[in-house]
Design a protein around this motif. Sequence first.
Motif, PDB file in Angstrom:
ATOM      1  N   ILE A  27       0.751  -1.104   0.075  1.00 57.84           N
ATOM      2  CA  ILE A  27      -0.052  -0.233  -0.171  1.00 57.84           C
ATOM      3  C   ILE A  27       0.872   1.347   0.077  1.00 57.84           C
ATOM      4  CG2 ILE A  27      -1.773  -1.192   1.172  1.00 57.84           C
ATOM      5  CD1 ILE A  27      -1.062   0.505   3.584  1.00 57.84           C
ATOM      6  N   ARG A  28       0.337   2.496  -0.338  1.00 53.93           N
ATOM      7  CA  ARG A  28       1.043   3.566  -0.454  1.00 53.93           C
ATOM      8  C   ARG A  28       0.761   4.355   1.008  1.00 53.93           C
ATOM      9  NH1 ARG A  28      -1.462   7.299  -3.496  1.00 53.93           N
ATOM     10  NH2 ARG A  28      -3.404   6.048  -3.630  1.00 53.93           N
ATOM     11  N   GLY A  29      -0.221   4.288   1.763  1.00 51.81           N
ATOM     12  CA  GLY A  29      -0.239   4.715   3.044  1.00 51.81           C
ATOM     13  C   GLY A  29       0.714   4.357   3.960  1.00 51.81           C
ATOM     14  N   PRO A  30       0.772   4.971   5.048  1.00 54.13           N
ATOM     15  CA  PRO A  30       1.792   4.677   6.171  1.00 54.13           C
ATOM     16  C   PRO A  30       1.239   3.504   7.241  1.00 54.13           C
ATOM     17  CG  PRO A  30       0.769   6.586   6.878  1.00 54.13           C
ATOM     18  CD  PRO A  30       0.180   6.363   5.559  1.00 54.13           C
ATOM     19  N   VAL A  31       2.072   2.707   7.559  1.00 55.35           N
ATOM     20  CA  VAL A  31       1.999   1.594   8.604  1.00 55.35           C
ATOM     21  C   VAL A  31       2.697   1.767   9.918  1.00 55.35           C
ATOM     22  CG1 VAL A  31       1.911  -0.708   8.978  1.00 55.35           C
ATOM     23  CG2 VAL A  31       1.518  -0.011   6.725  1.00 55.35           C
ATOM     24  N   TYR A  32       2.096   1.865  11.040  1.00 52.41           N
ATOM     25  CA  TYR A  32       2.815   1.916  12.125  1.00 52.41           C
ATOM     26  C   TYR A  32       2.657   0.681  13.116  1.00 52.41           C
ATOM     27  CZ  TYR A  32       1.983   6.745  10.643  1.00 52.41           C
ATOM     28  OH  TYR A  32       1.909   7.841   9.970  1.00 52.41           O
ATOM     29  N   LYS A  41       5.936   6.030  23.809  1.00 49.08           N
ATOM     30  CA  LYS A  41       5.186   7.004  22.833  1.00 49.08           C
ATOM     31  C   LYS A  41       5.484   6.842  21.587  1.00 49.08           C
ATOM     32  CE  LYS A  41       2.855   8.476  26.327  1.00 49.08           C
ATOM     33  NZ  LYS A  41       1.347   7.916  26.571  1.00 49.08           N
ATOM     34  N   SER A  42       4.399   6.655  20.740  1.00 48.58           N
ATOM     35  CA  SER A  42       4.783   6.307  19.091  1.00 48.58           C
ATOM     36  C   SER A  42       3.677   6.632  18.488  1.00 48.58           C
ATOM     37  CB  SER A  42       5.023   4.852  18.944  1.00 48.58           C
ATOM     38  OG  SER A  42       4.086   3.925  19.313  1.00 48.58           O
ATOM     39  N   ASP A  43       3.767   7.027  17.015  1.00 52.98           N
ATOM     40  CA  ASP A  43       2.674   6.854  15.971  1.00 52.98           C
ATOM     41  C   ASP A  43       1.593   5.935  16.334  1.00 52.98           C
ATOM     42  OD1 ASP A  43       3.418   9.438  14.819  1.00 52.98           O
ATOM     43  OD2 ASP A  43       4.904   8.062  13.695  1.00 52.98           O
ATOM     44  N   PHE A  44       1.891   4.519  16.804  1.00 50.75           N
ATOM     45  CA  PHE A  44       1.089   3.697  17.160  1.00 50.75           C
ATOM     46  C   PHE A  44       0.306   3.969  18.231  1.00 50.75           C
ATOM     47  CE2 PHE A  44      -0.573   0.053  19.456  1.00 50.75           C
ATOM     48  CZ  PHE A  44      -1.191  -0.456  18.684  1.00 50.75           C
ATOM     49  N   SER A 158      -0.318  15.840   6.752  1.00 51.78           N
ATOM     50  CA  SER A 158       0.331  14.762   7.255  1.00 51.78           C
ATOM     51  C   SER A 158      -0.334  14.340   8.680  1.00 51.78           C
ATOM     52  CB  SER A 158       1.945  15.131   7.844  1.00 51.78           C
ATOM     53  OG  SER A 158       1.406  16.219   8.810  1.00 51.78           O
ATOM     54  N   GLY A 159      -0.025  13.061   9.120  1.00 50.98           N
ATOM     55  CA  GLY A 159      -0.564  12.490  10.128  1.00 50.98           C
ATOM     56  C   GLY A 159      -0.451  13.500  11.564  1.00 50.98           C
ATOM     57  N   LYS A 160       0.546  14.170  11.554  1.00 50.61           N
ATOM     58  CA  LYS A 160       0.696  14.892  12.945  1.00 50.61           C
ATOM     59  C   LYS A 160      -0.453  16.206  12.578  1.00 50.61           C
ATOM     60  CE  LYS A 160       4.142  17.456  15.684  1.00 50.61           C
ATOM     61  NZ  LYS A 160       3.482  18.905  15.592  1.00 50.61           N
ATOM     62  N   ARG A 161      -0.185  16.665  11.516  1.00 48.57           N
ATOM     63  CA  ARG A 161      -1.096  18.003  11.489  1.00 48.57           C
ATOM     64  C   ARG A 161      -2.673  17.334  11.534  1.00 48.57           C
ATOM     65  NH1 ARG A 161      -1.469  22.840   8.377  1.00 48.57           N
ATOM     66  NH2 ARG A 161      -3.329  23.568   8.789  1.00 48.57           N
ATOM     67  N   ARG A 162      -3.015  16.385  10.805  1.00 49.68           N
ATOM     68  CA  ARG A 162      -4.227  16.072  11.105  1.00 49.68           C
ATOM     69  C   ARG A 162      -4.744  15.705  12.772  1.00 49.68           C
ATOM     70  NH1 ARG A 162      -9.019  16.143   9.159  1.00 49.68           N
ATOM     71  NH2 ARG A 162     -10.256  14.465   8.914  1.00 49.68           N
ATOM     72  N   ARG A 163      -3.814  15.158  13.132  1.00 47.26           N
ATOM     73  CA  ARG A 163      -4.524  14.967  14.689  1.00 47.26           C
ATOM     74  C   ARG A 163      -4.422  16.323  15.531  1.00 47.26           C
ATOM     75  NH1 ARG A 163      -0.421  11.052  13.878  1.00 47.26           N
ATOM     76  NH2 ARG A 163       1.413  12.387  15.247  1.00 47.26           N
TER      77      ARG A 163
END
Length: 726
Positions: A27-32, A41-44, A158-163
Motif C-alpha cells: 500500500i501507499r499509506g503509512p503503517v505503524y 510513545k509512538s505513532d502507533f 500529514s498525520g501529525k497535522r491531522r491529529r
Amino acid sequence: MSDALLAPAQMPPPLSKELYDELTASIRGPVYARPEQNDVKSDFTEYSAIFNGNVLTLAKAVVCPLDADDMSRVIIFCNKHSLSPSIKAGGYGTAGWAINGEIIVDLSRLVEIDIEAPNEDGSFTSLKDTAPANSKGKRRVGEGSSGTSGPSGATPHSGKRRREEDAALRSYDSASATVAAFLSGSTPPASPTDQPPPTNRRRLETTPPGAAGDLYLAATNADINMASLSSSESSNSPTAGQSPASQVVSPATYATTPSPVRETGQGSPATSASTRLQASADPFAYLNAPSSSQPLPAVVQSSFSQPGPLRSWTAAGSTLAGSDLTEGLLFHAHAEPLHEHAYVTFGAGMRQKEIDRYTAQNKLEAKNGVGEGIPYHVPFSAHPVGSSIMMLGGFGFLSRLRGLSIDNLVEVEMVLADGQIVVVNENEHPDLWWAVRGAGPALGVATRYKARAFPVPVVFAGNIIYRFNRATAPSLIRHFRDCVKGAPRELYANAILTAGPAGKDSLVVIQMCYVGDKEHGQEFLSAISSWDGEKCMLNEVDEKSFLHQQDSVAQVLRGKAGRQWFIRSALISSLPDDLINETVAQFADTPVGCTWLFELAGGALTDFENTCVPKSQREAAFTIAALHQWEMNIDDDRCIDSAEEWIAGTLDPVHLGGPLPCFLGRLEPPERTKACFGDSWERLVEIKKKYDPSNIFRNSFWPLNAEGDIVQPNTHEPPLPLGLRR
C-alpha cells in the motif's frame, strides 16, 4: 484503560518483520507497528487512541490507507494471514470496536470534499466517474505532494497535522458565546438569598478537586459576563474602559418578555450593555449592545428595523468579519435558494464538523442574487461524530425536516470482505444498498460518500437553561413534552438533564432549533419559556448560523477525550407522567458527568422505508439517551448502573425495540442490537452472509459469529490479561 498498564509478559506479540514488510510494500499509506516496549510513545500509540479512555487495544499495527485501492489491499492482506481488521473512521465512538482488531485501519487520510449543484435533470456526478483525491499520484504521504486537494484545497495532511486539527475540532464554544460564559465558571456568584436549597447530590470521594470543573460551573444564579459577549468569542476578559456595573447582568433579567423591535442599524448610538438591557427588557439585548470603547461585532449588527421583507446582516466595521462566527449570517435571512438540494462528496476520514465548515464556507447562489449565497448542510447528528454516521442512522437538528443521515445518502464507495471495490446505490447492488443504510460497518468499509445537502440560511435556535430542582423538574419536562407535541417538522427540540458535582446544582437544558427565521420560531420559544415553575437562568435563543448550532449539544455536554464513557439509548412510543416522575427521582442520585437526553422524534423519519431501519423504529415519539462520562480514577458502579436501570428498567414499558444503530454502545446485549432492526433482522442476516460470509467485519456492533450464532458482547473485545479491570 491504557496500554501502559500491561506488563511486558502480557503484551501481544508484535507484527512480524515479514508481515510488516509485506503490508508496507503493498500500500501507499503509512503503517505503524506496535512498539516492543509498551510504554514508548509512538505513532502507533497516538493512532490507536480513541475518545473513551477505558478501552484497551491489543492490535499489532495501525495502517492508514490513502484510497479505496489501499483499503482493498489491506483487506486482502488480513484475509491472507487470518488477521481481523477494525475500522477507525474519524469519529468519537466510545464502544471500542474501532480498535478491537489485530490490524487497526485508520481512515483519517481520506479527507477529500466537494459540493455540487444538481444537474438540470436533478442528477449528479457518480462516484464511479470521480477519481478519489489520493489516487492521482503514487507517492507515499511524506514523499511530496500528490497534487490533490484536502478539505480546504490544500495538499493531503500529514498525520501529525491531522491529529492537531482533530484536537481543535473538539472546541465547541462558538455555538454560543453566552453559554460559553455561563459554563466557564468565571462569573461572580449571585446573592445567597437568590439560591434555592442545593440538590441532593454527593461528591464522589475519589474525585480530585476540580475534576469536574470544566463540565459544570457552580450552577447558582450566576451572573453573565457581558464583556465576554461583546468581544471576540474566545475572550472572557472585561472590555477596556468598562466599569464593573456594565460588565455583568443577572440571569433573573433574562425574562421571557417578548422582544421589542431593535433599533440597531448602522449609526445607532452606543450605549452600555446594562443600560440597554434594562431599558428594553429584551432577553437578547446584550447581542446588540456596543461598549463605549469597542465597535459592535458584525455578527450582532442586525438591521431589524429595515423596511421590506429582506433583512440583512451587516459586516461593516468589525474585526470579526469573515470569521467562522459570521458564517451563515452575512446574507439576507429570506434569500431564496436556487436549488432544492445539493450533493456533497466526502472521504470517510472527514469529521462531520469539517464537512459542516466546508459547506458553510462554500455557499451556493441564491435566486435573488443577494449576499454571498446560501449554505447547504448535510443532515447529520449534532457535533461531534464522524462520517460513519452516514451508515448507522444519524439523528440531528435537520432530521425531523429532512430525515436521518442514512436517508440522505445517495451513493457510497465501499470495499467488501473479499477486497472488491464497489459503488453502491439504488440501482447497483440494491440489496446491499438497503442494508448499508443502518448496518453498513458490519458489511464493508466505506471510503467515500455522496449525500444530499439542503439550504439552511438561518435557524432560530439556542438554549433555555434552568436549575435542576427535584420537586419542579417533572413539571418542566411535562411542559416541554406538551409544548412540542404536534410541532411542525421544522422544529427540533430536546430536554437535557445534566448532573453537577457535589455542592453544585444540576441543570435542565432545553434546546430548540427552528429551521427558519425568528418570526416563525418565536411562538415556540414563547410557549416553551412560559413555564413559571423556576426562574430561567439563561435564555439565549436567537437567529444564528446552523454551523454554530451544530456545536450546541457538545457545548452543554462538555465531553472530554480520555475519560471513561458509557452510552445507552432507546426509542420510546410516549412519555407518560409516571415515567417522567420516576426519571427525575432516579436522576437526582446520579453521579457527576451523567447526562440524560430526551429528543423529539417523528416528522420526516416516517417518510423513508427502503432501509434496514424499520418503520416501527421510525415512528418513535422520542429518542432517549444516557451519556455518562467520568474520570479514569473514579470507580463508581452508579456511572453504569444508573444508565442501565433507567433505559432497560424505567423506560421498558414504552420501548420500541432497540435504539437507532448509531446509539449502540459498548457491551450492548445482543437482543437490543437485533431489536434495532425489528422485522428487518432476518433479511439483514442473509445479506451479511452473502457479502461477508467469514465475518471479517466482526469488530462492529454485529452480534453473531460466522456460523450465525449469537456471541456475548465481551467477545467483541480482546481478552484482558488477568488482574486488569475495564
